[in-house]
Scaffold this active site. Structure first.
Site, PDB file in Angstrom:
ATOM      1  CE1 TYR A   1     -14.875  17.995   9.161  1.00 26.75           C
ATOM      2  CE2 TYR A   1     -16.079  16.958  10.964  1.00 26.75           C
ATOM      3  CZ  TYR A   1     -14.897  17.452  10.434  1.00 26.75           C
ATOM      4  OH  TYR A   1     -13.744  17.386  11.164  1.00 26.75           O
TER       5      TYR A   1
ATOM      6  CG  PHE B   1       5.220  -1.732   1.207  1.00 24.49           C
ATOM      7  CD1 PHE B   1       5.651  -2.128  -0.047  1.00 24.49           C
ATOM      8  CD2 PHE B   1       4.714  -0.447   1.358  1.00 24.49           C
ATOM      9  CE1 PHE B   1       5.572  -1.265  -1.139  1.00 24.49           C
ATOM     10  CE2 PHE B   1       4.629   0.425   0.263  1.00 24.49           C
ATOM     11  CZ  PHE B   1       5.055   0.003  -0.981  1.00 24.49           C
ATOM     12  CB  THR B   2       9.096   1.331   1.367  1.00 23.98           C
ATOM     13  OG1 THR B   2       7.880   1.516   0.632  1.00 23.98           O
ATOM     14  CG2 THR B   2      10.120   0.639   0.490  1.00 23.98           C
TER      15      THR B   2
ATOM     16  CG  PHE C   1      13.259   5.108  -3.469  1.00 21.93           C
ATOM     17  CD1 PHE C   1      13.567   5.041  -2.118  1.00 21.93           C
ATOM     18  CD2 PHE C   1      11.943   5.064  -3.849  1.00 21.93           C
ATOM     19  CE1 PHE C   1      12.564   4.955  -1.166  1.00 21.93           C
ATOM     20  CE2 PHE C   1      10.918   4.975  -2.909  1.00 21.93           C
ATOM     21  CZ  PHE C   1      11.231   4.927  -1.560  1.00 21.93           C
TER      22      PHE C   1
HETATM   23  N1  F0G Z   1       1.038  -1.786   1.690  1.00 19.19           N
HETATM   24  C1  F0G Z   1       1.378  -2.315   0.514  1.00 19.19           C
HETATM   25  C2  F0G Z   1       1.532  -3.800   0.392  1.00 19.19           C
HETATM   26  C3  F0G Z   1       1.603  -1.481  -0.595  1.00 19.19           C
HETATM   27  O1  F0G Z   1       1.945  -2.019  -1.753  1.00 19.19           O
HETATM   28  C4  F0G Z   1       1.451  -0.086  -0.448  1.00 19.19           C
HETATM   29  C5  F0G Z   1       1.706   0.820  -1.565  1.00 19.19           C
HETATM   30  C6  F0G Z   1       1.076   0.413   0.812  1.00 19.19           C
HETATM   31  C7  F0G Z   1       0.886  -0.463   1.862  1.00 19.19           C
HETATM   32  C8  F0G Z   1       0.926   1.883   1.041  1.00 19.19           C
HETATM   33  O2  F0G Z   1      -0.257   2.321   0.461  1.00 19.19           O
HETATM   34  O3  F0G Z   1       0.478   3.960  -1.294  1.00 19.19           O
HETATM   35  O4  F0G Z   1      -1.885   3.915  -0.450  1.00 19.19           O
HETATM   36  O5  F0G Z   1      -0.059   4.744   0.981  1.00 19.19           O
HETATM   37  N2  F0G Z   1       2.291   0.492  -2.623  1.00 19.19           N
HETATM   38  C9  F0G Z   1       2.493   1.355  -3.783  1.00 19.19           C
HETATM   39  C10 F0G Z   1       3.287   0.641  -4.849  1.00 19.19           C
HETATM   40  C11 F0G Z   1       3.034   2.688  -3.465  1.00 19.19           C
HETATM   41  O6  F0G Z   1       3.633   1.298  -5.852  1.00 19.19           O
HETATM   42  O7  F0G Z   1       3.551  -0.562  -4.756  1.00 19.19           O
HETATM   43  P1  F0G Z   1      -0.420   3.821  -0.109  1.00 19.19           P
END
Ligand code: F0G
Length: 482
Positions: free
Chosen positions: A80, A132-133, A455
């Site tokens: 841990y 990024f989303t 989506f």
């Molecule tokens: N930042 C970038 C530039 C990413 O492409 C992603 C994830 C994340 C942050 C988030 O990271 O998935 O480990 O929580 N991209 C994936 C994709 C989901 O399919 O492009 P995560």
């Protein structure tokens, strides 16, 4: 991996690794694909893997691991607190990036949660080259607003600009002049800019942005999730960096940023997330949040086996043969598609190949989700699972009107060390067949439309009988072949 010249003149990418563990794939007939895409509501996220031949949805958590990574996983120290495995990861990050403080999290978006909670306040602005989303969602959730400052060339589908992910220094200066640096929580640079086609930034651009931030006391947060590809592009496209090693470039980048974080599902070819910095004050601000949301400071929600694999994966990323694999396969895919007239994003970036659905299907309006329709058609044509990156990935506005995406793309991710060149050629062949039969492809309409993250969960149906017609044409052209 490198590009080699063949005796007869062609140049192709060559894998400098051998495959020692394999997973059987199934390529189901087009009639089954027609049923499967209908059952998935024409949403490639909802397809079952048994119905998928080549999974090009993402490179996240699905890059091939090496023999050394698997061996390291066997010696993980499971405790841990005080895990020796975590100490190894800290030492590796110190060695590669020169960053002293390391915080673990279960994946990239968890790092974004911690950073946003620690630094974003209501009314603050967070300039980025591009969002990024998940990043944007965390910033907005904490009351901040994202400002995208990518160079204009960045959102042009076809271009020969080598660094379309660069931030525009003039736009940054104008933003600071307008709002004042005090309103900026931090500036974020995303390396290998995901949503505009995996496009890189240059080292020179990062230096220029750093100079502006220094002048105004703005902190830089660097999303290094797609660093491997960007390192390759800096090395091969940036004249001044030709003689630097991948390791030198990493050190140079890390010295220009205040906080770095990454999804280890991408960088490091395992699964997890890491935040690192040389600022003790920033570290202390984030530390409690990690223990609250992720886990104790020496595992942070990750399995220690994965932490071992990340440490080895990072070291392997310092190898040019390793970092060139993704971009060279992607460049091959993009160039072969282009030769056959298929509209693609240029220049080829990292992460995957990106098809321009609006030019592929000019007769399918954005109201009918052009990119989602193309992703469904690509699955029908070859059992190939890509990802919609267009209007379906946007949310409706408060009045319920559609927000049309600037670009309607289908992303075909190329996870590292996973596909062979013959599989890439198969993708090229099936997509060029589809392009020749594009007039048969029609649009989609929602049958189930969730308010949030449509989506991921939303379901759609074809607006006409086009999918059955496309499947029938496939059978006619390919005979008994799958
Ligand atoms: N930042 C970038 C530039 C990413 O492409 C992603 C994830 C994340 C942050 C988030 O990271 O998935 O480990 O929580 N991209 C994936 C994709 C989901 O399919 O492009 P995560």
């Amino acid at each position: 991996m490198s590009r080699i010249n063949f005796y007869h003149g062609e140049t192709i990418p060559l894998e400098l690794h051998k495959v020692r563990i394999v997973q059987k794939l199934s390529l189901v007939p087009v009639e089954r694909r027609l049923e499967a895409i209908a059952a998935a509501g024409n949403n490639t996220f909802l397809l079952k893997n048994n119905d998928v031949f080549l999974d090009m949805l993402t490179d996240s958590g699905v890059n091939a691991m090496s023999d050394r990574q698997l061996a390291a996983m066997m010696e993980a120290d499971d405790s841990y607190a005080g895990s020796a495995t975590f100490t190894k990861l800290e030492a590796k990050i110190h060695d590669i990036f020169g960053l002293q403080y390391v915080l673990p999290a279960h994946q990239g978006r968890a790092c974004e949660n911690i950073i946003s909670q620690a630094f974003v306040r209501p009314g603050t602005i967070i300039p980025m080259n591009y969002h990024f989303t998940t990043t944007k969602a965390h910033v907005v959730l904490n009351g901040g607003a994202v400002e995208e400052l990518v160079i204009d060339e960045g959102t042009k589908v076809t271009s020969d600009h080598p660094f379309k992910g660069n931030m525009d220094p003039a736009k940054l200066t104008a933003l600071i002049d307008k709002h004042g640096a005090g309103k900026i929580a931090f500036l974020r640079i995303e390396t290998g800019t995901n949503l505009i086609g995996g496009q890189p930034h240059s080292l020179a651009n990062l230096r220029e942005i750093r100079a502006i931030c220094d002048k105004h006391g703005v902190m830089i947060v660097f999303d290094a999730s797609l660093l491997a590809d960007n390192l390759h592009f800096i090395k091969t496209r940036e004249e001044a960096c030709r003689d630097m090693s991948i390791r030198d470039i990493c050190r140079a980048i890390a010295s220009l940023v205040d906080i770095m974080y990454f999804s280890a599902r991408k960088l490091g070819c395992a699964r997890g997330g890491v935040i690192c910095t040389n600022s003790e004050a920033a570290y202390l601000k984030m530390r409690e949040l990690v223990t609250l949301y992720e886990g104790f400071l020496t595992y942070g929600g990750m399995s220690v086996r994965e932490i071992e694999a990340i440490a080895v994966g990072l070291e392997e990323t310092m190898d040019e043969d390793m970092v060139s694999q993704g971009p060279q396969f992607i460049a091959f895919l993009v160039e072969e598609l282009k030769k056959r007239g298929v509209p693609v994003i240029t220049p080829p970036g990292g992460l995957g190949g990106h098809i321009d659905a609006r030019r592929f299907l000019p007769h399918v309006p954005q109201q009918q989700y052009t990119a989602a329709a193309l992703a469904a058609a690509i699955y029908l044509a070859g059992g190939i699972r890509g990802m919609e990156r267009g209007t379906m990935s946007e949310a409706r506005d408060e009045q319920g009107n559609e927000t049309f995406a600037k670009m309607e793309l289908v992303r075909l991710a190329v996870p590292r060390r996973v596909f062979t060149l013959s599989q890439i050629m198969y993708v090229v062949d099936r997509i060029s067949w589809l392009y020749d039969n594009r007039a048969l492809v029609g649009g989609l309409a929602f049958t189930e439309e969730p308010k949030l993250l449509r989506f991921f969960f939303g379901k759609l149906a074809p607006v006409s009988g086009w999918q059955a017609d496309l499947a029938a044409k496939f059978r006619q052209d390919f005979g008994d072949s799958l």
